[in-house]
Design a protein around this motif. Sequence first.
Motif, short mmCIF file in Angstrom:
data_model
loop_
_atom_site.label_atom_id
_atom_site.label_comp_id
_atom_site.label_asym_id
_atom_site.label_seq_id
_atom_site.Cartn_x
_atom_site.Cartn_y
_atom_site.Cartn_z
N ARG A 343 -17.32 -38.66 -23.70
CA ARG A 343 -17.92 -37.64 -24.58
C ARG A 343 -16.95 -36.53 -24.95
O ARG A 343 -17.13 -35.85 -25.96
N PHE A 344 -15.93 -36.33 -24.11
CA PHE A 344 -14.95 -35.27 -24.39
C PHE A 344 -13.65 -35.61 -23.70
O PHE A 344 -13.66 -36.05 -22.54
N ASP A 345 -12.54 -35.42 -24.39
CA ASP A 345 -11.24 -35.76 -23.83
C ASP A 345 -10.24 -34.74 -24.35
O ASP A 345 -10.00 -34.68 -25.56
N ALA A 346 -9.69 -33.92 -23.47
CA ALA A 346 -8.72 -32.91 -23.89
C ALA A 346 -7.33 -33.33 -23.45
O ALA A 346 -7.10 -33.56 -22.27
N PRO A 347 -6.39 -33.47 -24.37
CA PRO A 347 -5.02 -33.81 -23.98
C PRO A 347 -4.44 -32.77 -23.03
O PRO A 347 -4.65 -31.56 -23.22
N TRP A 348 -3.70 -33.22 -22.04
CA TRP A 348 -3.13 -32.32 -21.03
C TRP A 348 -2.25 -31.26 -21.67
O TRP A 348 -2.34 -30.08 -21.32
N LYS A 349 -1.38 -31.67 -22.60
CA LYS A 349 -0.44 -30.73 -23.20
C LYS A 349 -1.17 -29.67 -24.04
O LYS A 349 -0.70 -28.53 -24.16
N GLU A 350 -2.30 -30.06 -24.61
CA GLU A 350 -3.08 -29.10 -25.41
C GLU A 350 -3.62 -27.98 -24.51
O GLU A 350 -3.57 -26.80 -24.86
N ILE A 351 -4.12 -28.37 -23.33
CA ILE A 351 -4.63 -27.37 -22.38
C ILE A 351 -3.47 -26.53 -21.84
O ILE A 351 -3.61 -25.32 -21.63
N GLU A 352 -2.32 -27.17 -21.64
CA GLU A 352 -1.13 -26.42 -21.20
C GLU A 352 -0.73 -25.39 -22.25
O GLU A 352 -0.43 -24.23 -21.92
N ASN A 353 -0.73 -25.79 -23.51
CA ASN A 353 -0.33 -24.87 -24.59
C ASN A 353 -1.27 -23.68 -24.70
O ASN A 353 -0.88 -22.61 -25.17
N GLN A 354 -2.52 -23.86 -24.28
CA GLN A 354 -3.48 -22.75 -24.28
C GLN A 354 -3.33 -21.85 -23.06
O GLN A 354 -4.00 -20.84 -22.93
N GLY A 355 -2.43 -22.25 -22.14
CA GLY A 355 -2.15 -21.42 -20.96
C GLY A 355 -3.09 -21.64 -19.79
O GLY A 355 -3.06 -20.87 -18.82
N TYR A 356 -3.90 -22.70 -19.85
CA TYR A 356 -4.89 -22.91 -18.78
C TYR A 356 -4.38 -23.79 -17.64
O TYR A 356 -4.98 -23.84 -16.58
N ILE A 357 -3.31 -24.56 -17.87
CA ILE A 357 -2.64 -25.25 -16.78
C ILE A 357 -1.14 -24.98 -16.91
O ILE A 357 -0.65 -24.67 -17.99
#
Length: 569
Positions: A343-357
Amino acid sequence: MNGPLIVQSDKTLLLEVDHELAEACRRAIAPFAELERAPEHMHTYRVTPLGLWNARAAGHDAEQVVDALVEYARYPVPHALLVDIAETMARYGRLSLSKHPTHGLVLTSTDRPVLEEVLRSKKIQPLVGERIDPDSVAVHPSERGQIKQVLLKLGWPAEDLAGYVDGEAHRIELAEDGWSLRPYQQQAVEGFWHGGSGVVVLPCGAGKTLVGAGAMAKAQATTLILVTNTVSARQWKHELVRRTSLTEDEIGEYSGTRKEIRPVTIATYQVITTKRKGVYPHLELFDSRDWGLVVYDEVHLLPAPVFKFTADLQARRRLGLTATLVREDGRESDVFSLIGPKRFDAPWKEIENQGYIAPADCVEVRVSLTDSERLAYATAEPEEKYRFCATTDSKRRVTEALVRRHAGEQTLVIGQYIDQLDELGEHIGAPVIKGDTTNAQREKLFDAFRAGELTCLVVSKVANFSIDLPEATVAIQVSGTFGSRQEEAQRLGRVLRPKADGHEARFYSVVARDTIDQDFAAHRQRFLAEQGYAYRIVDSVDLLAPGPEGGGSAGGGGSAGGAEKPDGV
């Protein structure tokens, strides 16, 4: 046409990694294509029916898939492939399960010949009842999960529109004291709730527990949460008490040491799948309350007996949480049919670019074995080869030198073989957490690590999953479960929690050159390569040489050639 993608008629996609549009292309094809191989310059993806049906269930249509391929293709896309994609995606939803006012659960088709075809299957016939009209047939309510499994295997995945029971109501609100769901967490909750059941894929460290809490607040009902181990269960309880209106008394732990059933009950997979005299006595936990929501943490690890019971839970909302849907046993189709589609899939690098990982530097450290080690490896029995090359003295010395190089940083040394870990712990003066470490001792050591009282821990596979150690900045992997892609992702995840000072995470994988260890390492890295992580491959001699970048001589002594054995959780 000078795109980064070569689309081939055998359903493989070749992505040129160094192309300026490679990252945009990777994001466009990720919803429907699975990475198969990821060498340095050209990554190979494959388009599969399950990938296309997952995309369809997530709201992508064939036109979007075709547009993505055509937009980034270097050469004309084979017309036959485009037709096949459209026809494969059109198979999803031609059959649907729904509730009929008088006949209960029914299987309906928008394409009568498809219904006629599946009803002639010997595996379908025991699952259905009377024919209601030319386009629908009654389904035994208890077979809602089983019929979805069988239809998927027949190539006609059914869309489940039959709805869900509310379950026993129980008030659960998200706490409002200074925090809220991040945008992607809110999107994940909404995507799950709109679909009713399914899987949310988020990177390690991106807050899957909070997505679970958000889903519970939506459901406002009793909830059963299944987790990998007792430490994880207690972390879930701690987070829920901290982040929601739930009190400690409302949350029960159902594990090897406690058997509490409360409005919110957190159970371990291990106790659920404990077998006595040929039966699973604890599976009755699923029937112990009128659950409104069942949450499967680390759903990619779902044990086979729980698949069976999940087939009986189709009237309950089901949420699967994972960092990777990869299952080394190939049962992704069972997750799709019994838990629900992605239902939902967030790419790892996208979350990294947002500063959350945290950003991560991934390094494969290649170690040359000594002549005597090479000879011993060459003459080892096939079933012993990986154990031997994964635990050589040369690898131990390099690992010890890496620990010295990062002295003072919060470091995890992670491996598979007990004797190897015990020896490493002794040489570097760090405690070892393994299968026979008591839960109380594990929590004590993890707490000391979080507080900075310990800067290095040696951990077995018991720490692969659901262990929250946000302070860890360095992980050194010395051995693993053969070529497991999901284990590699989970281990990198141990160091991806965002650092207070914005510090970069480091993930070292120590690999024996010219051995099966090197082959397994390449396979393990595939999932992370799909997420955009690149491994730098360095020689252990260069990495550890004295100088600005080095950390001194590897040094050390001792032997890792004993009778190592894999750890048990």
